[in-house]
Design a protein around this motif. Structure first.
Motif, PDB file in Angstrom:
ATOM      1  N   HIS A 193       0.836  -1.202   0.000  1.00 28.19           N
ATOM      2  CA  HIS A 193       0.000   0.000   0.000  1.00 28.19           C
ATOM      3  C   HIS A 193       0.870   1.252   0.000  1.00 28.19           C
ATOM      4  O   HIS A 193       2.029   1.234   0.424  1.00 28.19           O
ATOM      5  CB  HIS A 193      -0.937   0.008   1.209  1.00 28.19           C
ATOM      6  CG  HIS A 193      -0.209  -0.035   2.517  1.00 28.19           C
ATOM      7  ND1 HIS A 193       0.390   1.074   3.075  1.00 28.19           N
ATOM      8  CD2 HIS A 193       0.040  -1.063   3.349  1.00 28.19           C
ATOM      9  CE1 HIS A 193       0.964   0.740   4.210  1.00 28.19           C
ATOM     10  NE2 HIS A 193       0.777  -0.565   4.401  1.00 28.19           N
ATOM     11  N   ALA A 194       0.296   2.337  -0.459  1.00 25.69           N
ATOM     12  CA  ALA A 194       1.002   3.620  -0.492  1.00 25.69           C
ATOM     13  C   ALA A 194       1.233   4.135   0.936  1.00 25.69           C
ATOM     14  O   ALA A 194       0.809   3.512   1.916  1.00 25.69           O
ATOM     15  CB  ALA A 194       0.190   4.620  -1.318  1.00 25.69           C
ATOM     16  N   GLY A 232       0.524   9.690   0.270  1.00 26.15           N
ATOM     17  CA  GLY A 232       0.120   8.320  -0.037  1.00 26.15           C
ATOM     18  C   GLY A 232      -0.955   8.265  -1.113  1.00 26.15           C
ATOM     19  O   GLY A 232      -0.917   7.423  -2.014  1.00 26.15           O
ATOM     20  N   GLN A 266       0.747   8.962  -4.338  1.00 24.22           N
ATOM     21  CA  GLN A 266       1.512   7.776  -4.761  1.00 24.22           C
ATOM     22  C   GLN A 266       0.582   6.740  -5.395  1.00 24.22           C
ATOM     23  O   GLN A 266       0.890   6.182  -6.448  1.00 24.22           O
ATOM     24  CB  GLN A 266       2.226   7.131  -3.567  1.00 24.22           C
ATOM     25  CG  GLN A 266       3.403   7.885  -3.046  1.00 24.22           C
ATOM     26  CD  GLN A 266       3.987   7.200  -1.817  1.00 24.22           C
ATOM     27  OE1 GLN A 266       3.315   6.483  -1.079  1.00 24.22           O
ATOM     28  NE2 GLN A 266       5.274   7.436  -1.606  1.00 24.22           N
ATOM     29  N   ALA A 267      -0.536   6.470  -4.739  1.00 25.61           N
ATOM     30  CA  ALA A 267      -1.474   5.473  -5.252  1.00 25.61           C
ATOM     31  C   ALA A 267      -2.009   5.874  -6.623  1.00 25.61           C
ATOM     32  O   ALA A 267      -2.081   5.051  -7.545  1.00 25.61           O
ATOM     33  CB  ALA A 267      -2.622   5.273  -4.260  1.00 25.61           C
ATOM     34  N   TRP A 287      -0.002   5.164  -9.915  1.00 21.74           N
ATOM     35  CA  TRP A 287       0.020   3.846 -10.569  1.00 21.74           C
ATOM     36  C   TRP A 287      -0.734   3.858 -11.889  1.00 21.74           C
ATOM     37  O   TRP A 287      -0.342   3.171 -12.831  1.00 21.74           O
ATOM     38  CB  TRP A 287      -0.552   2.772  -9.643  1.00 21.74           C
ATOM     39  CG  TRP A 287       0.427   2.301  -8.629  1.00 21.74           C
ATOM     40  CD1 TRP A 287       0.498   2.677  -7.314  1.00 21.74           C
ATOM     41  CD2 TRP A 287       1.500   1.374  -8.832  1.00 21.74           C
ATOM     42  NE1 TRP A 287       1.544   2.041  -6.699  1.00 21.74           N
ATOM     43  CE2 TRP A 287       2.175   1.235  -7.604  1.00 21.74           C
ATOM     44  CE3 TRP A 287       1.960   0.656  -9.936  1.00 21.74           C
ATOM     45  CZ2 TRP A 287       3.276   0.397  -7.444  1.00 21.74           C
ATOM     46  CZ3 TRP A 287       3.061  -0.186  -9.772  1.00 21.74           C
ATOM     47  CH2 TRP A 287       3.706  -0.304  -8.544  1.00 21.74           C
ATOM     48  N   THR A 318      -5.509   2.497  -1.521  1.00 22.98           N
ATOM     49  CA  THR A 318      -4.481   2.442  -2.569  1.00 22.98           C
ATOM     50  C   THR A 318      -5.066   1.818  -3.827  1.00 22.98           C
ATOM     51  O   THR A 318      -4.927   2.357  -4.929  1.00 22.98           O
ATOM     52  CB  THR A 318      -3.249   1.637  -2.086  1.00 22.98           C
ATOM     53  OG1 THR A 318      -2.671   2.291  -0.947  1.00 22.98           O
ATOM     54  CG2 THR A 318      -2.212   1.508  -3.191  1.00 22.98           C
ATOM     55  N   SER A 344       6.936   1.568   1.037  1.00 24.80           N
ATOM     56  CA  SER A 344       5.554   1.950   0.749  1.00 24.80           C
ATOM     57  C   SER A 344       5.428   2.256  -0.742  1.00 24.80           C
ATOM     58  O   SER A 344       6.285   2.906  -1.322  1.00 24.80           O
ATOM     59  CB  SER A 344       5.159   3.191   1.557  1.00 24.80           C
ATOM     60  OG  SER A 344       5.132   2.904   2.919  1.00 24.80           O
ATOM     61  N   ASN A 345       4.363   1.727  -1.354  1.00 26.53           N
ATOM     62  CA  ASN A 345       4.036   1.958  -2.761  1.00 26.53           C
ATOM     63  C   ASN A 345       4.975   1.257  -3.735  1.00 26.53           C
ATOM     64  O   ASN A 345       4.934   1.520  -4.925  1.00 26.53           O
ATOM     65  CB  ASN A 345       3.968   3.455  -3.070  1.00 26.53           C
ATOM     66  CG  ASN A 345       3.000   3.754  -4.200  1.00 26.53           C
ATOM     67  OD1 ASN A 345       1.881   3.268  -4.201  1.00 26.53           O
ATOM     68  ND2 ASN A 345       3.417   4.558  -5.158  1.00 26.53           N
ATOM     69  N   VAL A 373       8.324   0.913  -9.008  1.00 30.24           N
ATOM     70  CA  VAL A 373       7.748   2.031  -8.276  1.00 30.24           C
ATOM     71  C   VAL A 373       7.355   3.057  -9.334  1.00 30.24           C
ATOM     72  O   VAL A 373       8.152   3.368 -10.215  1.00 30.24           O
ATOM     73  CB  VAL A 373       8.780   2.660  -7.312  1.00 30.24           C
ATOM     74  CG1 VAL A 373       8.189   3.869  -6.597  1.00 30.24           C
ATOM     75  CG2 VAL A 373       9.280   1.631  -6.306  1.00 30.24           C
TER      76      VAL A 373
END
Length: 189
Positions: A43-44, A70, A73-74, A77, A102, A166-167, A187
């Motif tokens: 998860h982010a 976060g 970041q999510a 994707w 996420t 993370s992420n 990433v």
């Protein structure tokens, strides 16, 4: 002259290594697109470690959650996967809010909760059973869109030996096994 020769040889080796890495990365993405691999990611960013003592599944106010970074970041994707030819995917997630959020923010497909992807950080004795269940569920999937799994560091480490940030995600060759082949770590940029 020997210093120049050493420099030229070093540069040629570096170029060759870069080309080999690029080819390996391209093959991993192709395997994911073709259903010969899955993407499993942590998860982010949700600052902190573990879960609060009053953690309640289904109540996000009792959990560590994604912060603004976060969520960014999510969301990263989606364009990252699109650049690699993946616009839609089957997305499976832990029931923890930070993983579900996420998966939702990725916006690449419907999100399905899989309890096998839930964190066992507080219950390490669940590691083997949940890892086996994850392997079995992934291997039982029918052919179709690429598969993305959103989980937690402990789950990914138990399955792969990789300690993701993370992420961070890993593309794993199918079928999964007790020691799956990690094709690449990824990433979003």
């Amino acid at each position: 002259m020997s210093a120049l020769r050493s420099l030229v040889i070093t540069l040629m080796l570096l170029l060759l290594a870069t080309q080999v890495h690029a080819q390996h990365e391209a093959e991993a993405w192709q395997a994911l697109r073709e259903g010969k691999a899955v993407l499993m990611l942590r998860h982010a960013l949700a600052p902190g470690t573990g879960d609060p003592s009053h953690f309640t599944l289904g109540d996000c106010s009792t959990q560590r959650n994604l912060n603004d970074r976060g969520r960014q970041q999510a969301a990263a994707w989606n364009p990252f996967l699109a650049r690699h030819g993946i616009n839609q995917a089957r997305v499976y997630t832990s029931q923890w809010c930070r993983s579900r959020d996420t998966a939702t923010e990725m916006d690449v497909g419907a999100v399905t909760e899989w309890p096998a992807l839930n964190s066992f950080f507080q219950n390490r004795n669940q590691s083997s059973a949940q890892t086996r269940e994850t392997i079995d569920q992934v291997n039982a999937l029918k052919p179709g869109l690429p598969v993305v799994l959103v989980s937690h560091q402990v789950n990914i480490t138990a399955l792969t030996g990789v300690f993701p940030a993370s992420n961070e995600g890993v593309i794993l060759a199918l079928p999964l096994s007790d020691k799956p082949e990690v094709l690449i770590s990824v990433v979003p940029d």
